[in-house]
Design a protein around this motif. Structure first.
Motif, PDB file in Angstrom:
ATOM      1  N   MET A 134       0.813  -1.203   0.000  1.00  0.00           N
ATOM      2  CA  MET A 134       0.000   0.000   0.000  1.00  0.00           C
ATOM      3  C   MET A 134       0.857   1.268   0.000  1.00  0.00           C
ATOM      4  O   MET A 134       0.536   2.245  -0.680  1.00  0.00           O
ATOM      5  CB  MET A 134      -0.918  -0.004   1.227  1.00  0.00           C
ATOM      6  CG  MET A 134      -1.836   1.181   1.337  1.00  0.00           C
ATOM      7  SD  MET A 134      -3.096   1.204   0.052  1.00  0.00           S
ATOM      8  CE  MET A 134      -3.930   2.741   0.461  1.00  0.00           C
ATOM      9  N   ILE A 135       1.943   1.256   0.742  1.00  0.00           N
ATOM     10  CA  ILE A 135       2.801   2.449   0.809  1.00  0.00           C
ATOM     11  C   ILE A 135       3.369   2.772  -0.567  1.00  0.00           C
ATOM     12  O   ILE A 135       3.396   3.934  -0.996  1.00  0.00           O
ATOM     13  CB  ILE A 135       3.927   2.259   1.840  1.00  0.00           C
ATOM     14  CG1 ILE A 135       3.340   2.151   3.249  1.00  0.00           C
ATOM     15  CG2 ILE A 135       4.919   3.420   1.765  1.00  0.00           C
ATOM     16  CD1 ILE A 135       4.370   1.934   4.332  1.00  0.00           C
ATOM     17  N   PHE A 136       3.821   1.732  -1.282  1.00  0.00           N
ATOM     18  CA  PHE A 136       4.361   1.956  -2.631  1.00  0.00           C
ATOM     19  C   PHE A 136       3.296   2.550  -3.545  1.00  0.00           C
ATOM     20  O   PHE A 136       3.553   3.544  -4.229  1.00  0.00           O
ATOM     21  CB  PHE A 136       4.876   0.646  -3.216  1.00  0.00           C
ATOM     22  CG  PHE A 136       5.102   0.730  -4.709  1.00  0.00           C
ATOM     23  CD1 PHE A 136       6.232   1.349  -5.221  1.00  0.00           C
ATOM     24  CD2 PHE A 136       4.155   0.222  -5.596  1.00  0.00           C
ATOM     25  CE1 PHE A 136       6.420   1.462  -6.595  1.00  0.00           C
ATOM     26  CE2 PHE A 136       4.345   0.312  -6.961  1.00  0.00           C
ATOM     27  CZ  PHE A 136       5.480   0.940  -7.463  1.00  0.00           C
ATOM     28  N   PHE A 137       2.120   1.943  -3.566  1.00  0.00           N
ATOM     29  CA  PHE A 137       1.055   2.439  -4.439  1.00  0.00           C
ATOM     30  C   PHE A 137       0.636   3.860  -4.038  1.00  0.00           C
ATOM     31  O   PHE A 137       0.367   4.695  -4.908  1.00  0.00           O
ATOM     32  CB  PHE A 137      -0.153   1.502  -4.393  1.00  0.00           C
ATOM     33  CG  PHE A 137       0.041   0.227  -5.160  1.00  0.00           C
ATOM     34  CD1 PHE A 137       0.214   0.251  -6.536  1.00  0.00           C
ATOM     35  CD2 PHE A 137       0.062  -0.996  -4.520  1.00  0.00           C
ATOM     36  CE1 PHE A 137       0.400  -0.911  -7.258  1.00  0.00           C
ATOM     37  CE2 PHE A 137       0.254  -2.166  -5.234  1.00  0.00           C
ATOM     38  CZ  PHE A 137       0.412  -2.133  -6.604  1.00  0.00           C
ATOM     39  N   PHE A 138       0.592   4.120  -2.742  1.00  0.00           N
ATOM     40  CA  PHE A 138       0.209   5.452  -2.278  1.00  0.00           C
ATOM     41  C   PHE A 138       1.188   6.506  -2.770  1.00  0.00           C
ATOM     42  O   PHE A 138       0.792   7.539  -3.312  1.00  0.00           O
ATOM     43  CB  PHE A 138       0.127   5.471  -0.752  1.00  0.00           C
ATOM     44  CG  PHE A 138      -0.110   6.846  -0.179  1.00  0.00           C
ATOM     45  CD1 PHE A 138      -1.364   7.434  -0.245  1.00  0.00           C
ATOM     46  CD2 PHE A 138       0.931   7.554   0.411  1.00  0.00           C
ATOM     47  CE1 PHE A 138      -1.584   8.705   0.274  1.00  0.00           C
ATOM     48  CE2 PHE A 138       0.715   8.828   0.932  1.00  0.00           C
ATOM     49  CZ  PHE A 138      -0.544   9.400   0.861  1.00  0.00           C
TER      50      PHE A 138
END
Length: 274
Positions: A134-138
């Motif tokens: 999620m952090i990467f996509f965010f």
């Protein structure tokens, strides 16, 4: 309900710069050709790099559809949040929200739905979890959205404003500039359009043309006539009836039932209104 889409909304972007727009403008910018190209290139980049590593577990056709579907899902949630924020802004006009927070809230159900879809289509073969990414996509989405809000949206808004200022009508499938139009006359099943430098005839209905204009563009003094706003318009009396004399010396009749409306329009929109 209309003010929900036209109310100016205030935000902070990822660089702590102030951003403001209304929902109607936002929707128009999203439909613009430059925005669609930008979105397409972003989706193509995600598809090509396969950051979630799903390609080995799902059919190619599903992988191709996954990214645009995920984007539409994300956009739908994002729009719901914008509408809710617009409703809240009616009560608190100075309310300003951080766009990254809205993006993060929209991204969470999108990533969850994508993970569920990949797990289902792969019959459970896809063992990696997308949610931990999620952090990467965010960060990736926020970087692209920052480019959109700082470099794409401002230029597109200026272009849309220029198009809005250059008023036009569509007659017989042809886009005609209102700035050069003097008057339109309906004759049976055709309309005759007189411009400063030309005349045109088209099979169309006067009512359809008038429906595309604004009150400041011109006036319909008679069921068979529409007159463009022009400081050269002169109201006169002829045979006991009111007429409008135009710059090309055309005499346009004014229906008795429309005299008051025409006079009010002249008073408001033409300097020599009578």
């Amino acid at each position: 309900m209309t003010d929900l889409f036209t109310r100016e909304l205030k935000f902070w972007d990822l660089t702590f710069s102030r951003v403001s727009f209304d929902l109607l403008t936002y929707a128009r910018v999203l439909r613009h050709e430059r925005t669609l190209i930008f979105i397409s290139l972003c989706l193509l980049s995600f598809f090509a790099t396969d950051p979630s590593g799903t390609r080995a577990y799902i059919p190619l056709w599903f992988d191709i559809l996954l990214w645009p579907t995920a984007f539409m899902f994300y956009l739908a949630v994002y729009h719901l949040l914008l509408m809710a924020f617009s409703a809240a802004s009616k009560r608190w006009p100075n309310l300003r929200a951080p766009l990254p927070v809205m993006g993060g809230i929209s991204l969470l159900p999108t990533v969850f739905a994508c993970e569920a879809a990949v797990t289902w289509i792969s019959n459970g073969a896809y063992g990696r979890a997308i949610l931990p990414q999620m952090i990467f996509f965010f960060l990736a989405v926020q970087a692209l959205e920052t480019v959109f809000f700082k470099f794409i949206m401002p230029n597109v808004r200026k272009e849309l404003q220029r198009d809005s200022d250059a008023r036009h009508v569509i007659v017989g499938g042809e886009r005609l500039d209102l700035s050069g139009l003097i008057h339109v006359e309906a004759r049976e099943h055709h309309v005759h359009l007189t411009f400063h430098d030309k005349q045109l005839m088209s099979r169309a209905r006067l009512g359809d043309i008038v429906a595309q204009t604004r009150v400041e563009d011109g006036v319909q003094p008679h069921r068979s006539w529409w007159v463009a706003r022009d400081p050269a318009i002169t109201p006169e009396r002829k045979g006991g009836r009111m007429i409008l004399r135009l710059r090309d010396d055309t005499e346009v009749p004014v229906a008795r039932t429309r005299v008051n409306d025409v006079q009010d329009w002249l008073q408001k929109h033409v300097r020599n209104g009578d």
